[in-house]
Design an enzyme around this catalytic site. Sequence first.
Site, PDB file in Angstrom:
ATOM      1  CG  ASN A  49      -4.914   1.973   1.903  1.00  0.00           C
ATOM      2  OD1 ASN A  49      -4.707   2.678   2.886  1.00  0.00           O
ATOM      3  ND2 ASN A  49      -4.604   2.368   0.687  1.00  0.00           N
ATOM      4  CG  HIS A  71       1.138   4.962   6.571  1.00  0.00           C
ATOM      5  ND1 HIS A  71      -0.135   4.573   6.897  1.00  0.00           N
ATOM      6  CD2 HIS A  71       1.030   5.638   5.408  1.00  0.00           C
ATOM      7  CE1 HIS A  71      -0.978   4.991   5.970  1.00  0.00           C
ATOM      8  NE2 HIS A  71      -0.290   5.644   5.060  1.00  0.00           N
TER       9      HIS A  71
END
Length: 98
Positions: free
Chosen positions: A19, A49
Amino acid sequence: MIFEGSAFEAVEKFPKNINVALVLAIAGIGVDKTRVRIIVDPDIERNTHTIEAEGTFGRMKLQVENNPMPSNPKTSLLAALSILSVLQNRGNALRIGN
């Protein structure tokens, strides 16, 4: 590294886990040009991330290390809080900056 390719390919192979890359691709240069790497490390305790961008503005690198949600460690606490915020603010105008 278990995957390296475009955001489009990442969505096809990892639809439940991509996502962040998909949102960045849609907001940025597109799903075909955005590059994604998925690395698995059993010693890492947080979902991490690393976001890199380069352009005429210069170069940017941002790293986010999300704590897992206590009741569902497959997702991050930040993801749950973000969804809650969107639901609480639905119907309000989106405001970016001051």
